[in-house]
Design an enzyme around this catalytic site. Structure first.
Site, PDB file in Angstrom:
ATOM      1  N   GLU A 271       0.823  -1.217   0.000  1.00  0.00           N
ATOM      2  CA  GLU A 271       0.000   0.000   0.000  1.00  0.00           C
ATOM      3  C   GLU A 271       0.851   1.260   0.000  1.00  0.00           C
ATOM      4  O   GLU A 271       0.426   2.287  -0.506  1.00  0.00           O
ATOM      5  CB  GLU A 271      -0.912   0.042   1.238  1.00  0.00           C
ATOM      6  CG  GLU A 271      -2.239  -0.608   1.019  1.00  0.00           C
ATOM      7  CD  GLU A 271      -3.277  -0.234   2.088  1.00  0.00           C
ATOM      8  OE1 GLU A 271      -2.920   0.273   3.168  1.00  0.00           O
ATOM      9  OE2 GLU A 271      -4.462  -0.472   1.835  1.00  0.00           O
ATOM     10  N   HIS A 292      10.145 -26.082   0.212  1.00  0.00           N
ATOM     11  CA  HIS A 292       9.680 -27.283  -0.482  1.00  0.00           C
ATOM     12  C   HIS A 292       8.486 -26.995  -1.386  1.00  0.00           C
ATOM     13  O   HIS A 292       7.807 -27.910  -1.826  1.00  0.00           O
ATOM     14  CB  HIS A 292       9.354 -28.364   0.556  1.00  0.00           C
ATOM     15  CG  HIS A 292      10.539 -28.658   1.415  1.00  0.00           C
ATOM     16  ND1 HIS A 292      11.531 -29.530   1.039  1.00  0.00           N
ATOM     17  CD2 HIS A 292      10.935 -28.134   2.607  1.00  0.00           C
ATOM     18  CE1 HIS A 292      12.471 -29.553   1.972  1.00  0.00           C
ATOM     19  NE2 HIS A 292      12.130 -28.706   2.933  1.00  0.00           N
ATOM     20  N   LYS A 403     -13.219   0.700  -2.381  1.00  0.00           N
ATOM     21  CA  LYS A 403     -14.113   0.873  -1.221  1.00  0.00           C
ATOM     22  C   LYS A 403     -15.354   1.659  -1.623  1.00  0.00           C
ATOM     23  O   LYS A 403     -16.474   1.342  -1.240  1.00  0.00           O
ATOM     24  CB  LYS A 403     -13.386   1.621  -0.088  1.00  0.00           C
ATOM     25  CG  LYS A 403     -12.500   0.746   0.783  1.00  0.00           C
ATOM     26  CD  LYS A 403     -11.720   1.595   1.772  1.00  0.00           C
ATOM     27  CE  LYS A 403     -12.042   1.313   3.213  1.00  0.00           C
ATOM     28  NZ  LYS A 403     -11.111   1.901   4.165  1.00  0.00           N
TER      29      LYS A 403
HETATM   30  O1  LIG Z   1      -8.769   1.494  10.140  1.00  0.00           O
HETATM   31  P1  LIG Z   1      -9.729   1.631   9.018  1.00  0.00           P
HETATM   32  O2  LIG Z   1     -10.060   3.051   8.715  1.00  0.00           O
HETATM   33  O3  LIG Z   1     -10.953   0.804   9.219  1.00  0.00           O
HETATM   34  O4  LIG Z   1      -9.018   1.106   7.736  1.00  0.00           O
HETATM   35  C1  LIG Z   1      -8.608  -0.226   7.577  1.00  0.00           C
HETATM   36  C2  LIG Z   1      -7.870  -0.397   6.281  1.00  0.00           C
HETATM   37  O5  LIG Z   1      -8.757   0.006   5.273  1.00  0.00           O
HETATM   38  C3  LIG Z   1      -8.321   0.472   4.044  1.00  0.00           C
HETATM   39  O6  LIG Z   1      -8.696  -0.385   3.049  1.00  0.00           O
HETATM   40  C4  LIG Z   1      -6.936   1.016   3.907  1.00  0.00           C
HETATM   41  O7  LIG Z   1      -6.450   0.864   2.605  1.00  0.00           O
HETATM   42  C5  LIG Z   1      -6.002   0.381   4.873  1.00  0.00           C
HETATM   43  O8  LIG Z   1      -4.790   1.112   4.854  1.00  0.00           O
HETATM   44  C6  LIG Z   1      -6.578   0.392   6.250  1.00  0.00           C
HETATM   45  O9  LIG Z   1      -5.640  -0.157   7.154  1.00  0.00           O
END
Ligand SMILES: O=P(O)(O)OC[C@H]1O[C@H](O)[C@H](O)[C@@H](O)[C@@H]1O
Length: 430
Positions: A271, A292, A403
C-alpha cells in the site's frame, strides 16, 4: 537486530549491486533522511508514525484495558492496518489469553469463531481509524448481536479504538464505551506501535513497554547513512534492487511465530510503495516449509525477486532423538533448531549460487523488544524507500476506489465507481 547485505553485493551475486553503487546511493539516503527528519519534527501526516516510540502512552493503553478482568479471549474486529499489527504481535508471543481477529466478512468464518467462544469471557476491541470501514462495522454489528443473544452485556465487554470522527466514534459515544484514540497523523499500516497495535497485546499480558523500547532503539539508529542504520540499509537496498528489476520481495521468516509478520509487511510494502506504476510486490513465504514449494521459483524462475530471510538467533530447541536407521543417523543427536538453521543458510547459499540477491535479517529472539525493533525498522525502511522512489508513501487512493465502488453497490451512497461494476465485460465459458 541486524541486517546483513552481503548477499546483495555483486561480488556475491552477478545480479547484485556494487559497493560503489551503494556508496553513491548513500548520498540520496542522506537527503531522504533530512526529509524524513523534517517530516517527523513537523508531525506531518505519516512521518508522525516514526515518532510513536516516544509519543505512545503505554500507561493509557493499560488503563483502558484494565477494566477487563482476566478474560479468556480477545477479538479484534478490524481490517488491514487495524488488525495486522496487533495480530503480528499476539501471534508471535505466547499468552494465556487467546487473540482472534475478525478481519474478513466471510460468514462461515465469523459464525464459526463466535460459536466457538464463551462470549461472556471475551473482550471485543473494535478498531477502525476512519470509523467507516464497512467490513469492520458489519462484523461488529454481528458480534454485538451474538453477545446479546448469549445474554452478555456487550457494552460491558467492548472497547473501541478509532479516530476523531466517524460512525464508530458516534457509536462509542452513544453507548459510553471506553475509547482509545488513534493518533491523527498515523496511517493504519504504520499504526502497530500505537493504541491500534498495542491494545490487544496489553490484554494478552505482553510487555508493551518493551515493544516500544525495541522500536526506540531502531529509531535511535536512523542516521544519514545506510551503513549506520539497519532500517535504512534494508530500505535502500530493496530500492536499489527494485531499480534493477527485482520487482518482488519474498519475505521469508524462519519462525512460525513470525508468519503473520509477513502479512503485516505485505500491507506495509504494497500500500505504501505501489504507486505511479512503481513498487515492489511483497510475497509471503515461510521457512523452512516453503523451501519445499516456492524455492524452485525463487531460484530458477524469473530473475525478479529479492528474498528476505529473517531468523532469531536464540530460541528454545527440541532435540532430535537418535535412530539406528542408517540413512537417518545424521539427524540423531542434532536438534530441530540446528536443522532449521542449516536450512536457512543452505537456502541463502542456493540463491546466491543462482545469482539471486537475498538479505538476512537477524533478531536476537522473538520477544517483545525484538519485535519492536523489527516492526519499527521495516516501517522506517519503507518510508526511506518511498522517498528514494519519490512516491507518496502515506496514501492509498487505489484502495479507496474499490471501497467507494463496494459502498455504492450496497446502496451506501452515490459513487460513480459503482457504475464500473455494471460495465463488466463477460466472456463466459461453461
Ligand atoms: O482502520 P480503518 O479506517 O478501518 O481502515 C482499515 C484499512 O482500510 C483500508 O482499506 C486502507 O487501505 C487500509 O490502509 C486500512 O488499514
Amino acid at each position: 537486530m541486524q541486517v546483513d547485505l552481503g548477499n546483495v553485493l555483486d561480488t556475491a551475486s552477478a545480479h547484485g549491486v556494487s559497493r560503489e553503487t551503494l556508496e553513491r546511493l548513500d548520498g540520496r539516503v542522506a537527503d531522504a533522511h533530512d526529509r524524513i527528519e523534517q517530516g517527523r519534527e513537523d508531525n506531518e501526516h505519516g512521518y508522525e508514525a516514526l515518532n510513536l516510540p516516544s509519543t505512545t502512552d503505554p500507561d493509557a493503553i493499560r488503563e483502558a484495558v484494565s477494566r477487563f478482568d482476566d478474560p479468556d479471549a480477545v477479538i479484534t474486529v478490524g481490517i488491514g492496518g487495524s488488525a495486522l499489527g496487533a495480530a503480528t504481535l499476539t501471534d508471535a508471543l505466547d499468552s494465556d489469553v487467546d487473540a482472534y481477529y475478525l478481519d474478513n466478512v466471510d460468514p462461515e468464518a465469523v459464525d464459526s469463531l463466535l460459536d466457538s467462544l464463551d462470549l461472556s469471557q471475551t473482550v471485543v476491541n473494535v478498531v477502525s481509524r476512519s470509523g467507516t470501514t464497512a467490513e469492520t462495522l458489519a462484523n461488529f454489528l454481528v458480534v454485538r448481536e451474538a453477545m446479546a443473544d448469549a445474554g452478555v452485556d456487550w457494552a460491558d465487554r467492548t472497547f473501541v479504538t478509532t479516530g476523531e470522527e466517524g460512525n464508530l466514534r458516534d457509536l462509542a459515544e452513544k453507548h459510553d464505551l471506553p475509547l482509545l484514540p488513534v493518533p491523527d497523523g498515523v496511517p493504519g499500516r504504520f499504526s502497530v506501535l500505537s493504541t491500534v497495535g498495542l491494545a490487544a497485546a496489553a490484554i494478552c499480558g505482553h510487555d508493551i513497554e518493551a515493544i516500544l523500547d525495541g522500536a526506540a532503539a531502531q529509531e535511535a539508529r536512523l542516521s544519514d547513512s545506510l551503513f549506520d542504520s539497519p532500517a535504512y540499509a534494508y530500505g535502500a537496498v530493496s530500492f536499489a534492487l527494485a531499480e534493477r528489476g527485482m520487482l518482488q520481495n519474498a519475505m521469508m521468516p524462519y519462525a512460525e511465530s513470525l508468519e503473520t509478520f509477513s502479512e503485516w509487511f505485505a500491507q506495509l510494502w504494497a500500500e505504501s510503495l505501489g504507486k505511479d506504476g512503481l513498487g515492489q510486490t511483497p510475497l509471503r513465504a515461510l521457512g523452512a516449509t516453503d523451501q519445499h514449494s516456492q524455492l524452485q521459483l525463487y531460484r530458477a524462475g524469473p530473475r525478479d525477486k529479492l528474498v528476505t530471510l529473517v531468523r532469531a538467533t536464540e530460541r528454545d530447541d527440541v532435540d532430535i532423538p537418535e535412530t539406528d536407521l542408517d540413512g537417518l543417523a545424521y539427524l540423531g543427536g542434532s536438534s530441530l533448531g540446528e536443522l532449521l538453521d542449516a536450512e536457512f543458510e543452505a537456502t541463502e547459499a542456493s540463491l546466491v549460487a543462482a545469482d539471486r540477491p537475498n538479505v538476512r535479517i537477524e533478531l536476537e529472539r522473538v520477544d517483545e523488544y525484538s519485535l519492536g525493533e523489527l516492526l519499527y525498522a521495516m516501517e522506517a525502511a519503507c518510508v526511506l524507500y518511498g522517498e528514494l522512489a519519490n512516491v507518496d508513501t502515506f496514501v492509498q487512493p487505489a484502495v479507496e476506489w474499490g471501497k467507494r465502488a463496494a459502498r455504492g453497490l450496497l446502496g451506501g451512497g452515490d459513487f460513480e465507481e459503482a457504475d464500473a461494476v455494471a460495465d463488466k465485460e463477460r466472456l463466459v465459458v461453461e
